[in-house]
Design a protein around this motif. Sequence first.
Motif, PDB file in Angstrom:
ATOM      1  N   GLY A 184       0.801  -1.225   0.000  1.00 23.96           N
ATOM      2  CA  GLY A 184       0.000   0.000   0.000  1.00 23.96           C
ATOM      3  C   GLY A 184       0.831   1.270   0.000  1.00 23.96           C
ATOM      4  N   GLY A 185       2.149   1.115   0.160  1.00 23.69           N
ATOM      5  CA  GLY A 185       3.017   2.280   0.077  1.00 23.69           C
ATOM      6  C   GLY A 185       3.422   2.876   1.423  1.00 23.69           C
ATOM      7  N   ALA A 186       3.241   2.128   2.497  1.00 20.53           N
ATOM      8  CA  ALA A 186       3.645   2.624   3.819  1.00 20.53           C
ATOM      9  C   ALA A 186       5.150   2.837   3.866  1.00 20.53           C
ATOM     10  CB  ALA A 186       3.237   1.620   4.892  1.00 20.53           C
ATOM     11  N   ASP A 187       5.602   3.804   4.667  1.00 25.37           N
ATOM     12  CA  ASP A 187       7.048   3.915   4.886  1.00 25.37           C
ATOM     13  C   ASP A 187       7.470   2.847   5.895  1.00 25.37           C
ATOM     14  OD1 ASP A 187       6.474   4.809   7.479  1.00 25.37           O
ATOM     15  OD2 ASP A 187       6.584   6.911   6.915  1.00 25.37           O
ATOM     16  N   GLU A 188       8.793   2.689   6.070  1.00 27.57           N
ATOM     17  CA  GLU A 188       9.302   1.600   6.895  1.00 27.57           C
ATOM     18  C   GLU A 188       8.776   1.677   8.334  1.00 27.57           C
ATOM     19  OE1 GLU A 188      10.793  -1.139   6.106  1.00 27.57           O
ATOM     20  OE2 GLU A 188      11.083  -1.747   8.206  1.00 27.57           O
ATOM     21  N   ALA A 189       8.717   2.891   8.894  1.00 28.25           N
ATOM     22  CA  ALA A 189       8.288   3.028  10.291  1.00 28.25           C
ATOM     23  C   ALA A 189       6.832   2.582  10.461  1.00 28.25           C
ATOM     24  CB  ALA A 189       8.452   4.477  10.740  1.00 28.25           C
ATOM     25  N   ASN A 190       5.959   3.038   9.579  1.00 35.54           N
ATOM     26  CA  ASN A 190       4.559   2.630   9.649  1.00 35.54           C
ATOM     27  C   ASN A 190       4.404   1.122   9.418  1.00 35.54           C
ATOM     28  OD1 ASN A 190       3.094   4.856  10.399  1.00 35.54           O
ATOM     29  ND2 ASN A 190       2.710   5.581   8.294  1.00 35.54           N
ATOM     30  N   ALA A 191       5.155   0.594   8.432  1.00 34.44           N
ATOM     31  CA  ALA A 191       5.070  -0.843   8.138  1.00 34.44           C
ATOM     32  C   ALA A 191       5.480  -1.648   9.368  1.00 34.44           C
ATOM     33  CB  ALA A 191       5.952  -1.193   6.941  1.00 34.44           C
ATOM     34  N   GLN A 192       6.527  -1.166  10.065  1.00 39.83           N
ATOM     35  CA  GLN A 192       7.013  -1.887  11.239  1.00 39.83           C
ATOM     36  C   GLN A 192       6.026  -1.789  12.399  1.00 39.83           C
ATOM     37  OE1 GLN A 192       9.351  -3.965  10.873  1.00 39.83           O
ATOM     38  NE2 GLN A 192       9.199  -4.670  12.988  1.00 39.83           N
ATOM     39  N   LEU A 193       5.360  -0.642  12.534  1.00 39.05           N
ATOM     40  CA  LEU A 193       4.321  -0.518  13.566  1.00 39.05           C
ATOM     41  C   LEU A 193       3.210  -1.537  13.321  1.00 39.05           C
ATOM     42  CD1 LEU A 193       4.134   3.359  13.969  1.00 39.05           C
ATOM     43  CD2 LEU A 193       4.586   1.719  15.820  1.00 39.05           C
ATOM     44  N   LEU A 194       2.833  -1.709  12.065  1.00 42.57           N
ATOM     45  CA  LEU A 194       1.784  -2.690  11.774  1.00 42.57           C
ATOM     46  C   LEU A 194       2.293  -4.114  12.004  1.00 42.57           C
ATOM     47  CD1 LEU A 194      -0.392  -1.408   8.803  1.00 42.57           C
ATOM     48  CD2 LEU A 194      -0.884  -1.530  11.250  1.00 42.57           C
ATOM     49  N   TYR A 195       3.588  -4.341  11.745  1.00 44.50           N
ATOM     50  CA  TYR A 195       4.161  -5.656  12.056  1.00 44.50           C
ATOM     51  C   TYR A 195       3.986  -5.944  13.549  1.00 44.50           C
ATOM     52  CZ  TYR A 195       7.513  -9.536  12.249  1.00 44.50           C
ATOM     53  OH  TYR A 195       8.094 -10.760  12.426  1.00 44.50           O
ATOM     54  N   GLU A 196       4.328  -4.956  14.377  1.00 44.86           N
ATOM     55  CA  GLU A 196       4.210  -5.127  15.827  1.00 44.86           C
ATOM     56  C   GLU A 196       2.756  -5.280  16.258  1.00 44.86           C
ATOM     57  OE1 GLU A 196       6.530  -5.727  18.037  1.00 44.86           O
ATOM     58  OE2 GLU A 196       7.978  -5.756  16.395  1.00 44.86           O
ATOM     59  N   LEU A 299      -1.155   0.571  16.834  1.00 44.34           N
ATOM     60  CA  LEU A 299      -2.085   1.152  15.867  1.00 44.34           C
ATOM     61  C   LEU A 299      -2.226   2.648  16.146  1.00 44.34           C
ATOM     62  CD1 LEU A 299      -3.553  -0.342  13.647  1.00 44.34           C
ATOM     63  CD2 LEU A 299      -5.544  -0.559  15.129  1.00 44.34           C
ATOM     64  N   ASN A 300      -2.244   2.982  17.424  1.00 43.90           N
ATOM     65  CA  ASN A 300      -2.373   4.361  17.855  1.00 43.90           C
ATOM     66  C   ASN A 300      -1.209   5.223  17.350  1.00 43.90           C
ATOM     67  OD1 ASN A 300      -4.014   6.165  19.182  1.00 43.90           O
ATOM     68  ND2 ASN A 300      -2.740   6.119  21.046  1.00 43.90           N
ATOM     69  N   GLN A 301      -0.001   4.630  17.375  1.00 44.46           N
ATOM     70  CA  GLN A 301       1.195   5.371  16.960  1.00 44.46           C
ATOM     71  C   GLN A 301       1.300   5.546  15.447  1.00 44.46           C
ATOM     72  OE1 GLN A 301       5.014   4.065  18.667  1.00 44.46           O
ATOM     73  NE2 GLN A 301       3.820   3.051  20.272  1.00 44.46           N
ATOM     74  N   LEU A 302       0.519   4.765  14.710  1.00 39.59           N
ATOM     75  CA  LEU A 302       0.583   4.804  13.245  1.00 39.59           C
ATOM     76  C   LEU A 302       0.314   6.221  12.740  1.00 39.59           C
ATOM     77  CD1 LEU A 302       0.974   2.231  11.445  1.00 39.59           C
ATOM     78  CD2 LEU A 302      -1.464   2.376  10.952  1.00 39.59           C
ATOM     79  N   ARG A 303       1.189   6.733  11.875  1.00 38.87           N
ATOM     80  CA  ARG A 303       0.975   8.066  11.345  1.00 38.87           C
ATOM     81  C   ARG A 303       0.092   8.019  10.105  1.00 38.87           C
ATOM     82  NH1 ARG A 303       5.198   8.686   9.408  1.00 38.87           N
ATOM     83  NH2 ARG A 303       6.136   6.792  10.209  1.00 38.87           N
ATOM     84  N   CYS A 304      -1.211   8.172  10.318  1.00 34.91           N
ATOM     85  CA  CYS A 304      -2.178   8.254   9.214  1.00 34.91           C
ATOM     86  C   CYS A 304      -3.484   8.779   9.781  1.00 34.91           C
ATOM     87  CB  CYS A 304      -2.373   6.892   8.557  1.00 34.91           C
ATOM     88  SG  CYS A 304      -3.238   5.704   9.602  1.00 34.91           S
ATOM     89  N   GLU A 305      -4.419   9.096   8.905  1.00 36.69           N
ATOM     90  CA  GLU A 305      -5.713   9.589   9.372  1.00 36.69           C
ATOM     91  C   GLU A 305      -6.354   8.550  10.291  1.00 36.69           C
ATOM     92  OE1 GLU A 305      -7.029  12.616   8.608  1.00 36.69           O
ATOM     93  OE2 GLU A 305      -5.035  12.924   7.713  1.00 36.69           O
ATOM     94  N   PRO A 306      -6.880   8.991  11.457  1.00 37.39           N
ATOM     95  CA  PRO A 306      -7.463   8.032  12.411  1.00 37.39           C
ATOM     96  C   PRO A 306      -8.517   7.123  11.782  1.00 37.39           C
ATOM     97  CG  PRO A 306      -7.300  10.202  13.406  1.00 37.39           C
ATOM     98  CD  PRO A 306      -6.902  10.371  11.964  1.00 37.39           C
ATOM     99  N   GLU A 307      -9.303   7.667  10.843  1.00 33.38           N
ATOM    100  CA  GLU A 307     -10.391   6.827  10.303  1.00 33.38           C
ATOM    101  C   GLU A 307      -9.873   5.661   9.466  1.00 33.38           C
ATOM    102  OE1 GLU A 307     -10.056  10.081   9.665  1.00 33.38           O
ATOM    103  OE2 GLU A 307     -10.400  10.553   7.538  1.00 33.38           O
ATOM    104  N   ARG A 308      -8.600   5.727   9.062  1.00 38.48           N
ATOM    105  CA  ARG A 308      -8.037   4.631   8.269  1.00 38.48           C
ATOM    106  C   ARG A 308      -7.623   3.435   9.140  1.00 38.48           C
ATOM    107  NH1 ARG A 308      -8.619   6.145   3.424  1.00 38.48           N
ATOM    108  NH2 ARG A 308      -8.096   4.040   2.769  1.00 38.48           N
ATOM    109  N   LYS A 309      -7.660   3.632  10.458  1.00 37.45           N
ATOM    110  CA  LYS A 309      -7.278   2.550  11.364  1.00 37.45           C
ATOM    111  C   LYS A 309      -8.481   1.766  11.865  1.00 37.45           C
ATOM    112  CE  LYS A 309      -3.707   5.660  13.223  1.00 37.45           C
ATOM    113  NZ  LYS A 309      -3.168   6.287  14.446  1.00 37.45           N
ATOM    114  N   VAL A 310      -9.669   2.287  11.534  1.00 33.30           N
ATOM    115  CA  VAL A 310     -10.895   1.759  12.155  1.00 33.30           C
ATOM    116  C   VAL A 310     -11.097   0.269  11.892  1.00 33.30           C
ATOM    117  CG1 VAL A 310     -13.401   1.929  12.107  1.00 33.30           C
ATOM    118  CG2 VAL A 310     -12.027   4.005  12.123  1.00 33.30           C
ATOM    119  N   GLU A 311     -10.915  -0.149  10.645  1.00 34.82           N
ATOM    120  CA  GLU A 311     -11.215  -1.547  10.317  1.00 34.82           C
ATOM    121  C   GLU A 311     -10.258  -2.512  11.015  1.00 34.82           C
ATOM    122  OE1 GLU A 311     -13.797  -2.767   8.861  1.00 34.82           O
ATOM    123  OE2 GLU A 311     -14.677  -0.848   8.271  1.00 34.82           O
ATOM    124  N   LEU A 312      -8.969  -2.172  11.032  1.00 36.22           N
ATOM    125  CA  LEU A 312      -7.996  -3.045  11.713  1.00 36.22           C
ATOM    126  C   LEU A 312      -8.294  -3.132  13.199  1.00 36.22           C
ATOM    127  CD1 LEU A 312      -4.445  -2.371  10.184  1.00 36.22           C
ATOM    128  CD2 LEU A 312      -5.686  -4.544  10.272  1.00 36.22           C
TER     129      LEU A 312
END
Lengths: 324, 324
Positions: A184-196, A299-312
Amino acid sequence: MLTLQECQEIIHNRLKEIKIPESPSNLYDPIRYMLEPEGKRIRPVLVLMGCNVFSEDISQAIYPAMAVEVFHNFTLLHDDIMDQSVMRRNRPTVHVKWNPNIGILSGDAMLIKAYELLVAEPAASLVKILGLFNKTAMEVCEGQQFDMDFECNTNINLKEYLNMVELKTAVLLAASVKMGAIIGGADEANAQLLYEFGRNIGIAFQLQDDLLDVYADTLLFGKIRGNDIVSNKKTVLLIQALQMAQGRMKRELLNWLKTGTFDREEKIKGVTDIYSQLNLKEITASQVKVYHERALAMLNQLRCEPERKVELSAFSELLMNRKK
Amino acid sequence: MLTLQECQEIIHNRLKEIKIPESPSNLYDPIRYMLEPEGKRIRPVLVLMGCNVFSEDISQAIYPAMAVEVFHNFTLLHDDIMDQSVMRRNRPTVHVKWNPNIGILSGDAMLIKAYELLVAEPAASLVKILGLFNKTAMEVCEGQQFDMDFECNTNINLKEYLNMVELKTAVLLAASVKMGAIIGGADEANAQLLYEFGRNIGIAFQLQDDLLDVYADTLLFGKIRGNDIVSNKKTVLLIQALQMAQGRMKRELLNWLKTGTFDREEKIKGVTDIYSQLNLKEITASQVKVYHERALAMLNQLRCEPERKVELSAFSELLMNRKK
């Protein structure tokens, strides 16, 4: 954003479209058989949702999502042979319905099929995705080996158990959601947050699974309760009980593990009583909660619009509140 | 140009350098054990030689060559479990030295390791290489399944047998040399000619193998002669004997296949006599020659300087004249 139901539907439909040859039937029929039941599809859903956080277009994530699901089913197939499990999803396991040789070989073919799907539509991030997939697949093997090594060891501590769970179960959920994020084009930091996020959800999921074997509502659970107890499976409950129990209680527990002939219900009741006296239902439920909260913090630390985290976030709640 | 010995040395040395973790030892020790013996390394040599036809720089072919060797050893490990073979290269097989579960899982890990090596130094042609590798790996599984299906079938014709051999053995040799060619920069036509070269060499190699089990000089052969006869293995000799024998001879052959208790040497002599009366030594040797000549014809058509074909040609002669 895609809902859980929409993600599951995409996976179900696309899995049905996979071309699996007819001949040799003893190689390919078991693969079809493994992919038939429409389960929760947790891992491929995580791939799609991980991608969807960062991109409206999830098309590039579909093949990798299928690859992860096929890989997961390969591990189930081979694990069932190793564990001599006779039933899976209310049907005979492959090595029972066919035979162990067919189980080994069709499992091998499924692992290769997973790689076929992974490279079916090579994305720009292919090398990264392949690296993550390879590393994860090897870790899953390590986890299964530790799990088998634990069988003849009554002195496993919580840390060793959690390490095994991380490898056998959690890293695949972690890699699934990270893979989606990368596509989806996440940067490394965001991708790693989702890994965790995925890793913590994975650990919570397995602890929850151990708990459900003992304390689930049988009707909702859909499988027979107490299987882990009957087979002496090292679960988070058993390894903690072995560490905590003392004196007569410890001797009683070791006796249940040793005895070859026993009444099924009596053993389940005996061991469950020990768990309950040690408060292990509550302790494990708290541990589940800790890992779930750690996941949500990621998920909270993820840098993106809050509404994009809702489904996860909603999906993780669903997994943690499952009754089966 | 690299000689056979130089190619083998590169493979031996680089395989020794592969980092295989220590723990869990039951997962990784069997992998080390499988890769230890310094065999002929036919498949990785073909990768390097295939590359060397078109390029002086073979460095990009080394990881794929190792991948192919590790993949081949994965198939041996799992095949030995399925065939219940107790010895391999004069040592106990993995499932005997450890146990079948460890054999299954360490085999799985070897297959994953093969993919790790394949993408370790991603070349420009990675997607093409992966596609060829995946297709080939699946075909090898198909070949093994047909081979197992043949076990309980005494009515296999030569065409079916050759199809099985092509899948189980020949396509991996074919893919090896083609993979090398692609990495070396061959165009599609040249790469495909080398694929056909490898495919024909592969078929010849297996027929030769069947022949050596019966007619090898035991001292040179290094393994006990007649194993295929004793175990009723469907070889090119047996399936042709079953098609050609008539009357009393056919009944005698079927009796040898049926009888559960027999004197080993007596059975070997009895079946070998039938083969000899049917001229199957000469017939099979001619078939080997046909496939070898087809292979050389492919090499002949290759558009490149004649001196660049020398090593592949010499290697094929060596394989065809082997005594073991």
